[in-house]
Every structure is written in structure tokens, then in C-alpha cells.
Design an enzyme around this catalytic site. Structure first.
Site, PDB file in Angstrom:
ATOM      1  N   GLU A   5      18.699  19.356  13.168  1.00 14.53           N
ATOM      2  CA  GLU A   5      17.501  19.149  12.372  1.00 14.53           C
ATOM      3  C   GLU A   5      16.949  17.739  12.484  1.00 14.53           C
ATOM      4  O   GLU A   5      15.822  17.473  12.052  1.00 14.53           O
ATOM      5  CB  GLU A   5      17.830  19.521  10.944  1.00 14.53           C
TER       6      GLU A   5
ATOM      7  N   GLN B 133      21.110  34.156   7.484  1.00 17.72           N
ATOM      8  CA  GLN B 133      21.721  32.895   7.892  1.00 17.72           C
ATOM      9  C   GLN B 133      23.038  32.665   7.136  1.00 17.72           C
ATOM     10  O   GLN B 133      23.845  31.844   7.542  1.00 17.72           O
ATOM     11  CB  GLN B 133      20.764  31.725   7.627  1.00 17.72           C
TER      12      GLN B 133
ATOM     13  N   ARG C 168      14.147  23.674   9.308  1.00 20.02           N
ATOM     14  CA  ARG C 168      14.870  22.848  10.262  1.00 20.02           C
ATOM     15  C   ARG C 168      15.091  21.426   9.745  1.00 20.02           C
ATOM     16  O   ARG C 168      14.806  20.429  10.405  1.00 20.02           O
ATOM     17  CB  ARG C 168      14.150  22.791  11.603  1.00 20.02           C
ATOM     18  N   CYS C 169      15.538  21.354   8.516  1.00 19.97           N
ATOM     19  CA  CYS C 169      15.958  20.049   8.023  1.00 19.97           C
ATOM     20  C   CYS C 169      16.947  20.315   6.920  1.00 19.97           C
ATOM     21  O   CYS C 169      17.021  21.404   6.398  1.00 19.97           O
ATOM     22  CB  CYS C 169      14.786  19.247   7.483  1.00 19.97           C
TER      23      CYS C 169
END
Lengths: 288, 806
Positions: free
Chosen positions: B760, B237, B384-385
Site C-alpha cells: 500500500e 478478503q 490500498r492503504c
């Protein structure tokens, strides 16, 4: 997640397949749809040295009716069960149950024979076959023998099937026309084994239960034929007190594992709820 | 103008710029199976690596014997910690300031920990060889429960830290203690509680789960011994950070390391960190001089590679009788597993958990986080935050519901009463953040009106009465969640990773014929950057998005960036893209002025070119200007038309949203059915509404999974349970509720295009909405708080404990 080394066989007749199995004994395993066996091989929990693929044996496929008995070839897929007009007319509970197995991709490949022969307590068809009082035809070096589904399962992955035998077909007595049926399955998601499931077939004479057969999925290390529950319901009007007694009788024979689906107590109770709900639906259908 | 001349609107539409529901260009290859993922990369002579892993959660490793494995034809090598010590890589630094074993060095700290690395000619042989490596273990007492980590007699997990009383984030107070992180005003908060009319206190756990991208972590390392160059393909990522880390650890100069992140099949925070597989593949390639591929399987990914959450939050709120909140106190016990490998910015051991005051105007607050070691896999990534933001949002949103219950107030009304007001922005929170912009009241009222909130409450009341009368076995819950996110890490004044400031970058080159190639320091894992980045450029420089190529993930060609996670791409790289575009437009204006023989100040921008003010017929399109930039630039001006921008954001951005969930629960089975789910998101300026909707759908589906059953469980001896998709809950289309999406737009005042980021938000806001719906359903039976995950058996248990089974 990679299986160990094995030799792959693809015989074209039952006799040939049986001969390979007889030759290798415990080291060989028959392969049908592979949805139980292959994952276990990938986890190296099963490590057969010889894999005997039954997919090339045409004689193991098909659904036929002979008098009061319907015979289903072991290699008939779940998808083919769902699509069968004969089964829809005579044994609609098979279609209902097959539709609750996994997902379409798996049902294209997964077979009835593999589902019932492997002895995996999570599989749905074994309890259904017990409910329907089906028999399995086992073919070995000495020919065929029949074992009732209700007598076939010994423990998880242990059955009456001998290492050199193949379960070649399933014979099911056709229930009375107008019978009621239901398969109730509680599961966490598509593709999961049942937290608990119940199969019920019954007939109604007016308001009274003529016969009633109950079986349970995945609440013990084998499928469970709940004969006492069925006996309690037979002859009753399905009044609340009788249903409650039958549910208690069904719950009493369960011995579920505690796992991600819930603790044993919960799964036992869910077996009872599934029986109650299957019964309501089956009775509704029998009357209609 | 003749009829063939496109109108302004037609020219605007042709750009497919910001605000356009442009179809995702990357989907052409993804939907045809033509993506190029790490495992698709095959190099001549490539070998495969795989791990021998520990069956025990805590044990001494007394002996590793690879003799039999090495006899297997096709096995090249078996690496152990002893081999790695030769290159000083038996341990590696973590992003959180700890160190982590690459391969078991004398002991193992969690089940499935990497013990030895087998290198073989193919992955089948490697897996066979794993079975032949003999490892002797001596079992040690196992510590699974974080609440027992700091018991006096708790087993020592990290003998390597013995006597080390100072950690990366201050003093350590126990041998299994990692850090204490304190924010806010303790005394002032204590006073608020002393003076309060009403207080609540609840221990709210956010269980351990996992980001579980469909593509697991994997890499290929290829060392060229002749040139001394190392090329690494990987599921990264943040590829540039990996390059820097690889250089620092291997001592290969950074310009001789080429990191390539090809297509990535989902990340969700799982692919930010560096894992033992990467290190071992690199070392094995350096040793052998041939490419080494390492590909994780599903169970390895779920059981070892970066879990998420495992936060146990004791929340206390002080309030007046009228519902006005006066103070917030939170203590967190954070279970970090065997090593502290959280992927947070360096100075933030608990991420941005101090956003825990949420959307509410708390005059004072105090927060303390204690991180501890247990015999579980390391991680604690932002699934996902933004960093620890979903934990914070869950904590405050549950807390507000519990306060509403105690006050006998409606939870929506309690929130509205305490919202930060529009005129208070930019708003200084009690725990140190400056919220950039917001209009919470408008969003909340729109959401409540749309879902018919008051009517739903009336229906719920009627159903509760019917339940009490025995007419139904179903109970109904309405989940309210109003979240404020903090994304866009981050300003160099407070955010870095291993010392590198968390800026991001864009490079844009306009070709002579007016098409564009652009490269960014971010890396899409499915977010659709190839589509949306082109839309920003299209609007900014008037070249159709279809003529703009976006390329990410190759560190040789892309400018340095910190990657994609924490919803930072749009707030940071999105700004760099806009600013690089504006540099190009500024140069284009000078070229246009030269072409039109006017002063550049006489020109105005018009969709896709410059025109003379008051004389729109005299205009030059960007396409014409691009040609001129290479053909006949103004005298004294450098030819070409390209720009680079590095953007250091002045602040975070603060997206927000109002989510409502309506749920019906069968008390006899515990099965919960989501009847409706409404999500209103305000992410500022909307670049591609269709992609936003897709992001919201995906994030809500994850939130649904997490709240309703997705869990990494351990038994009492540290066996990880259910680390496969049979048990780990990934909802299919059958289980997933229908999503209703909506929006308001409150642009960020400090971002060049006003965008805030959205990826997110749905996970952050969705989890409390589901959990609040469940808790709301059980409230009338006397319940205050039921812990997640809310799977069927636990809800059945809750119903049973509350006497609902008669």
C-alpha cells in the site's frame, strides 16, 4: 446490466434486412458493431424487440474508388479503415481519426456505418464525414436515397434515417492531392469520447488557403460543421488574427453539455484549442 | 566432495527463498484463464439473486408491490425488509459500531440502495423481474455536502438514532453526527501556535473515490437443510471474520458454517466488509434450501459497495523561521455516507489517521475527527492503504509543501530539516505511535541524487521565466513526497475486529517425502501469497519453494486469521509463517541429532539441513529428516513434522519512502503529462523483489488515477455521476507513466524476518507526489493549494483563475 427480451435476426441480404425492419417499424433496430446500441440495451435505455444483425450481409463490406468518389460499405470496421492502402493514400484523415477511436478490440468490431448512423454525438466519424462532405446512402423499401452528412443529424440519436431504412454505404468525394488534414481529439483516456475534437481538411496555394473545411465532435447534441470558421480561413494566410477569428467562430456554434469531461465553458474553449491545433498541423502537412 | 555435490550457493539458489525474484506460481493459471473465481462456481439447482435499487438519494419507501414480478415465470421470491425482520436481519451491524439496513426499511438513504431482493432461476429472469417490482417513494430533502450535515436545519437522515446521544465512539452532538475522535495535546499545541514564528492553515480535501477491483463483490450461499450446514463462497478478503459474523447473525453454529474464498480478482479494501448481497443470499438459501448466487455488476459496485476517502482535512502547522516545525493541528470532517460502515479496527473510528505527523519530528500535535452522515453510499474503506493512512499522508505532505512555500524554503530541504533522525528510533510520535525503525535521511538523499533534484529545480526556474516571456505555454512541477506508513494491524492491545484480536496464523505440514502444504489466515487477492509465503518457508526450513504448496481462503482447513488488507499480511502472517517454520526446524534439529548420534547442540543449520559443527560431511538434509520424522522418530518423540503459529505482533511496522514526480502541464488544455516518476521504498527485508516491484507499479498506477481524476461524484440531489468505467478513471497502459523504482532496506527490529509490508506504500506516497507536482507547477503563478482530483478541466480552471490565459 442485462438487456430485456428481444428476437435476434441475422438476414443475409439488404432487402431481407429492410423487410424485417419494415415489418416491425419502431420495435426493430439494425445492429452493426453494437458498441453504442448494446450498452444502451444493457442499461435498458434502449429496448428493441427485434435486433437485426447486419453482420451476415457481405454486400455491406468493402472500400472502393469510382472516379472522384470513394465508397465505403457501412459494415466496414474501424480496423479495416485503418488497414486500407487506398484510404491511406487518398483520405489519410480517416485512418488518423479511426486510430483515435476507443481501443484495438473495439476497432475490430466497431463499424463506420454504425458509428455515423446511430446519431451519438460522442462518435468521431460523423464530424469527420461532415468535414469531408460525405453522403450517406440510405436503403429502404422504396430503394436508395442519399443524404449529405451535413444534413443528416437532427439531435442526439435523432437523424434523417427512417425506422425502416438502413444506412448501407458512405460516399466521400476525394479531396485534392496534397491537401492538408488533421483530427485533433482531447480525451481523458483511451476509450473515452472526446472532451472536444476538430477535423480539418484544407488546401494551400503558396501561402494562401485554397479551401478549408472544419467540423467539431461532441460539443453539441449533433456533430457540427463549422462553415463560418472554414469560410473565414479560406483565402487567408493563416495569420494570427484570422485564426483567432476562425477559432471564435467555431467556439460560437458549440453547445456542449457539462459532464465529467468538464463544464460547458471548458469544452467550448477546448473546441477552439482543437481547431487551432488541427489547423496548424493541417497547414504543415499541406505545405510538405 | 566430488564435482556433482552442489555448492552452498547452488543449494541456496535451489531453494528460491527470501530475496529471490521467483516467478509468481499463481500466474500459470491466471494467465491461462484457469483461475477459479466465485462466478466460476456453479452448483446444481443454483438460483440467482439481484436487487431492486432506489433511484432516489433520500426518500420514504411507502409501498413495495411484487405481484407482477412474482407472476413472471422463473421468479421464485422477492424479499423485502419485512421478510428479513422475520429472521431479525432487516438491519445488520457494521464493523464501525453502527447498524445498516440490509434492505430499505421504510426509507432509503442513498441512490441505488438495496430495496428488494429478487430470486429467480437465472440472472436474466431476475433482471426482468426487477423492472416489474413496483416501489412507491416519497422524496425527502437530500443532504450531499458534509459541510452542511450539522446545520441546525439539516434533514434527519437516521430517525432510527433519534434521541441517541451516545454513539459507538462517544457523544453525538447533532442528529447527523456520528463521532468525534480526539488525539493529542490540545493545550500544548495551542501554545506551540501562540509561540510560532510562522503558521499555515489550509483545508485539504481528499475526494471520494472507489477501490474498484476488476472482479466485483459476489457470493454463493448454500444451505443444506438436512445437515444444517451453510457453505458460502465469496469474494472475501477476510473469510474467517465472515464466518464468525455469519454465525453471530444467523445463529448457525460456527462449526457448521464453511466459508470459502476462492481466487479473488483484486480487493483493495472493497472486499473486507459484509454487504447486503451476502446477507440476502444467505437468507434466501436458508429459506429455499437451494444455493443462491449473487453477483454485483460494475455500476452497483461503484455506486454502492464501499467507497474510499471523502476526508476534508483542515491542517495547521506551526514553525520557526528556520523551518523547524513546532506543532501540528488537524481537524477532519469525515463524510461516511448514510451508515457508518468503515472497515477499521473497532477502537479506531478514523483508522490510524493519527499517523498524520508523518516523517517529521513534531514536538506536539492535536487531531480531531468528526464523522457525519450524508445521503451517499456507506464505506470509507482503506483503498490500498492502511486505515485512513493515505488521507493522513496526503494531509501532511501537502501541508509541508505549503509551509515550505510560505517560508520560501525548498520543500525537500524543509522535510530533511524536520525528519525524525535515525538515532531517535524507536520514535514516540506526538500522536501516540512508536515508529519501529527508519533512516529517512539516507533514503531522501539517495532519491534526490538519483533523480537529479537540484538540476530539475534549475530547469523549472528557467521554464518559469520562459513562460513569463510567453515562449511556452507549458509549466513544470516537481512533486516531493516522503511518507511514513503504519501497517500490520495489529497488536491485540489496541486492534480488534468485532472483538477478535487482529493476530494472524500459519500452519505448516512437512510430508514424509519432504514436500510441504501450508495454510494461512490471510487471503491473497492478487498479492502473490502462494509465491512469497513459500519463499519464507523455503529459507526458514530449507525445502525448495517449488515443493511447498500454499493454500488460503478455506475456513475449514486454514487456521483462523483476520485476512488480507491494510498491508498486514507480511507484518503479521509473515511473522507467523517464520515462527511456525522455526518450530519445525527446532524439531528437525532434534531428529537430526538422533540420526547423527550427536547432541542437538553440536549441530548447526546450513541452508537446507543440519551439519555437525566442525564436520560438515556429517549432515542430514531436511528431506532426510522429514522421512525420519515419519519413519523413525527419536524415542519418546511424537512422529510427524508440522507446526501452527498464531502471531500477535508487538507493534505495527512503519515502512517509508521517498517519491518524486516531474510533471509538465499544458495551461491551455489543463492536460498534465508525467515526465518522470521515481519511487524509493523501504519496506524492510525484501522477500521477493519482483513482486515488490509489481506491487509498487500497481499502487502507483492507482495513486496516479486518484490524484489525476478518479472520482465518485454526486449532483446536488444525490445522483451518483459517472459510476461506470466510461467516466471512472481506470488508467490504461497508454495513460500510465513509466515508473522508476528503487529501495533502501531498514529491517523492522521486532519482526522475525525484519519485513514491513509494501503493497500500500505506493498508493499512500504516490497521491501526494502527484498532487504536490501539480501544486508545485502552479505555485509561481500565485497558487497555494489546488484540490484534487487534478483532471484536465480543473487544471485549466486553475490556470484561468490564476490569470494564465491572458
Amino acid at each position: 446490466m442485462i438487456p430485456g427480451v428481444f428476437t435476434y435476426h441475422r438476414p443475409s441480404s439488404v432487402a431481407e434486412a429492410v423487410a424485417i425492419l419494415a415489418n416491425h417499424g419502431d420495435e426493430a433496430r439494425p445492429l452493426s458493431g453494437g458498441h453504442s446500441l448494446i450498452p444502451m440495451m444493457k442499461l435498458r435505455m434502449a429496448a428493441p424487440e427485434h435486433l437485426v444483425d447486419l453482420g451476415g450481409i457481405a454486400a455491406l463490406k468493402g472500400i472502393s474508388e469510382d472516379g472522384d468518389t470513394i465508397t465505403i460499405g457501412a459494415m466496414t470496421t474501424q480496423h479495416e479503415l485503418i488497414g486500407s492502402d487506398l484510404l491511406s493514400a487518398k483520405l489519410p484523415i480517416i485512418r488518423e481519426t479511426a486510430l483515435m477511436i476507443a481501443d484495438p478490440q473495439i476497432r475490430y468490431v466497431g463499424t463506420l456505418g454504425g458509428n455515423v448512423a446511430n446519431g451519438d454525438p460522442g462518435n468521431d466519424m460523423p464530424a469527420l464525414m461532415q468535414c469531408l462532405d460525405a453522403s450517406y446512402v440510405l436503403t429502404g423499401p422504396d430503394g436508395d436515397r442519399q443524404v449529405a452528412a451535413r444534413a443528416f443529424y437532427e439531435a442526439a440519436y435523432f437523424t434523417a434515417l427512417a425506422p425502416e431504412e438502413i444506412l448501407t454505404s458512405i460516399r466521400i468525394p476525394v479531396p485534392a492531392a496534397g491537401h492538408g488534414y488533421a483530427y485533433e481529439k482531447l480525451k481523458r483516456k483511451v476509450g473515452d469520447y472526446a472532451t472536444a475534437a476538430a477535423a480539418i481538411v484544407l488546401t494551400m496555394n503558396g501561402g494562401t488557403v485554397g479551401m478549408c473545411s472544419v467540423a467539431l465532435t461532441n460539443v453539441a447534441d449533433t456533430p457540427l460543421f463549422a462553415s463560418e470558421a472554414g469560410d473565414i480561413l479560406t483565402g487567408s494566410t493563416l495569420d494570427a488574427a484570422t485564426v483567432k477569428r476562425a477559432v471564435a467562430a467555431a467556439e460560437a456554434i458549440t453547445q456542449p453539455a457539462s459532464d465529467g469531461r468538464g463544464p460547458a465553458e471548458y469544452r467550448t474553449k477546448m473546441a477552439g484549442v482543437m481547431v487551432e491545433r488541427a489547423l496548424a498541423r493541417a497547414a504543415e502537412r499541406a505545405r510538405s | 566432495m566430488n564435482d556433482m555435490t552442489p555448492t552452498r550457493e547452488q543449494r541456496e539458489a535451489a531453494l528460491e527463498g527470501m530475496g529471490c525474484k521467483r516467478k509468481r506460481v499463481e500466474d500459470i493459471r491466471f494467465t491461462q484463464g484457469k483461475g477459479n473465481y466465485v462466478d466460476d462456481v456453479k452448483l446444481p439447482g443454483m438460483l440467482f439473486g439481484d436487487f431492486v435499487r432506489s433511484p432516489y438519494a433520500h426518500a420514504k419507501v411507502t409501498k413495495i408491490d411484487a405481484t407482477e414480478a412474482l407472476k413472471l415465470p422463473g421468479v421464485i421470491a422477492v424479499l423485502t425488509a419485512e421478510d428479513l425482520k422475520g429472521v431479525n436481519l432487516a438491519w445488520m451491524p457494521t464493523l464501525a459500531g453502527d447498524v445498516q439496513m440490509v434492505l430499505a426499511d421504510g426509507k432509503v438513504l442513498y441512490q441505488n440502495q438495496e430495496v428488494a431482493f429478487v430470486v429467480a432461476e437465472d440472472r436474466y429472469i431476475a433482471d426482468d423481474a426487477i423492472q416489474l417490482v413496483e416501489v412507491e417513494y416519497e422524496e425527502l430533502p437530500v443532504l450531499v455536502d458534509p459541510f452542511k450535515s450539522m446545520d441546525a436545519d439539516a434533514p434527519v437522515l437516521r430517525p432510527d438514532l433519534e434521541g441517541k446521544t451516545e454513539g459507538a465512539h462517544g457523544p453525538r452532538k447533532h442528529h447527523n453526527h456520528i463521532f468525534t475522535w480526539e488525539v493529542g495535546d490540545k493545550d500544548e499545541t495551542a501554545r506551540a501556535f501562540k509561540d510560532a514564528d510562522v503558521t499555515i492553515k489550509e483545508m485539504i480535501s481528499y475526494h471520494r473515490t472507489h477501490p474498484s477491483p476488476l472482479e466485483t463483490c459476489q457470493c454463493i450461499a448454500s444451505m443444506d437443510k438436512i445437515t444444517g450446514e451453510l457453505t458460502v463462497w465469496g469474494t472475501f478478503q477476510a473469510p474467517h471474520v465472515i464466518r464468525t459474523v455469519a454465525s453471530l447473525l444467523s445463529t448457525i453454529p460456527e462449526h457448521k458454517i464453511h466459508v470459502i474464498a476462492p481466487d479473488i480478482g483484486g480487493g483493495f479494501g472493497n472486499k473486507v466488509g459484509a454487504y447486503p448481497g451476502y446477507i440476502c443470499a444467505i437468507v434466501a438459501s436458508i429459506v429455499t434450501g437451494v444455493p443462491i448466487k449473487w453477483v454485483e455488476d460494475r455500476m452497483e459496485n461503484l455506486s454502492t459497495t464501499s467507497f474510499a476517502r471523502d476526508y476534508h482535512m483542515t491542517a495547521e502547522i506551526a514553525a520557526k523561521n528556520d523551518g523547524t516545525v513546532t506543532g501540528l493541528k488537524v481537524h477532519v470532517l469525515a463524510d461516511h455516507g448514510g451508515f457508518d460502515a468503515c472497515a477499521d479496527p473497532s477502537k479506531w473510528p478514523a483508522g490510524f489517521f493519527n499517523i498524520v505527523t508523518g516523517s517529521y519530528d513534531f514536538p506536539t500535535a492535536h487531531l480531531e475527527v468528526d464523522g457525519v452522515y450524508t445521503n451517499k453510499a456507506p464505506g470509507g474503506v482503506a483503498y490500498r492503504c492502511s486505515f485512513r493512512v493515505t488521507e493522513a499522508a496526503y494531509c501532511i505532505e501537502r501541508g509541508m509543501d505549503i509551509l515550505a512555500q510560505k517560508l520560501g524554503m525548498d520543500p525537500a530541504d524543509l522535510r530533511i530539516k524536520n525528519f525524525v533522525k535515525p538515532e531517535q528510533f524507536p520514535y514516540q510520535s506526538a500522536l501516540g505511535w512508536e515508529y519501529d525503525s527508519g533512516d529517512y535521511h539516507t533514503a531522501m538523499h539517495k532519491a534526490m541524487d538519483t533523480i537529479g533534484y537540484r538540476e530539475l529545480r534549475a530547469e523549472q526556474k528557467a521554464k518559469q521565466e520562459a513562460f513569463r516571456r510567453g515562449e511556452t505555454r507549458e509549466i513544470m512541477g516537481i512533486g516531493v513526497s516522503f511518507f511514513t506508513e503504519i501497517v500490520g494491524a495489529g497488536p491485540s492491545k489496541n486492534c480488534d475486529i468485532l472483538g477478535v484480536a487482529m493476530f494472524d496464523s500459519a500452519e505448516i505440514r512437512v510430508h514424509p517425502t519432504g514436500s510441504v502444504i501450508s495454510r494461512m489466515g490471510t487471503k491473497s487477492q492478487g498479492q502473490g501469497h502462494e509465491t512469497t509465503w513459500a519463499q519464507i518457508i523455503a529459507t526458514e526450513i530449507g525445502i525448495p519453494a517449488a515443493d511447498i504448496m500454499v493454500e488460503e481462503g478455506n475456513t475449514d482447513t486454514a487456521p483462523y486469521g483476520l485476512g488480507t488488507y491494510g498491508s498486514r499480511s507480511t507484518p503479521v502472517a509473515g511473522a507467523a509463517i517464520a515462527l511456525a517454520s522455526r518450530k519445525i526446524r527446532n524439531k528437525a534439529q532434534m531428529i537430526a541429532a538422533h540420526m547423527l548420534e550427536v547432541s542437538e547442540y553440536d549441530l548447526e543449520w546450513d541452508v537446507d539441513g543440519f551439519q555437525v559443527k566442525g564436520n560438515p560431511q556429517a549432515r542430514k538434509s531436511m528431506k532426510e529428516i522429514a522421512w525420519a520424522a515419519y519413519h523413525a522418530p527419536p524415542p519418546g518423540m511424537e512422529p510427524g513434522l508440522e507446526a501452527v503459529s498464531y502471531y500477535d505482533p508487538p507493534n505495527m511496522t512503519f515502512p517509508f519512502g521517498a517519491y518524486f514526480c516531474v510533471m509538465d502541464i499544458d495551461v491551455d488544455t489543463g492536460v498534465a503529462k508525467t515526465r518522470r516518476f521515481y519511487a524509493l521504498d523501504d519496506c524492510g527485508t525484501r522477500i521477493n523483489p519482483m513482486i515488490i516491484e509489481g506491487q509498487v507499479h500497481g499502487g502507483l498506477t492507482e495513486a496516479f488515477a486518484i490524484a489525476m481524476g478518479q472520482e465518485i461524484r454526486y449532483d446536488e440531489i444525490g445522483n451518483v455521476l459517472g459510476a461506470s468505467f466510461m467516466d471512472f478513471f481506470i488508467p490504461t497502459a497508454v495513460e500510465t507513466p513509466h515508473w522508476e523504482t528503487d529501495h533502501t532496506v531498514t529491517p523492522s527490529p521486532h519482526h522475525p524476518i525484519g519485513a514491513k509490508g509494501v503493497g500500500e506504500s505506493p498508493n499512500v506516497g504516490g497521491v501526494p507526489a502527484f498532487s504536490n507536482a501539480v501544486n508545485d507547477a502552479f505555485q509561481f503563478l500565485g497558487s497555494t493549494h489546488i484540490q484534487m482530483p487534478h483532471d484536465a478541466w480543473r487544471l485549466w480552471q486553475a490556470a484561468k483563475d490564476l490569470g494564465a490565459h491572458g
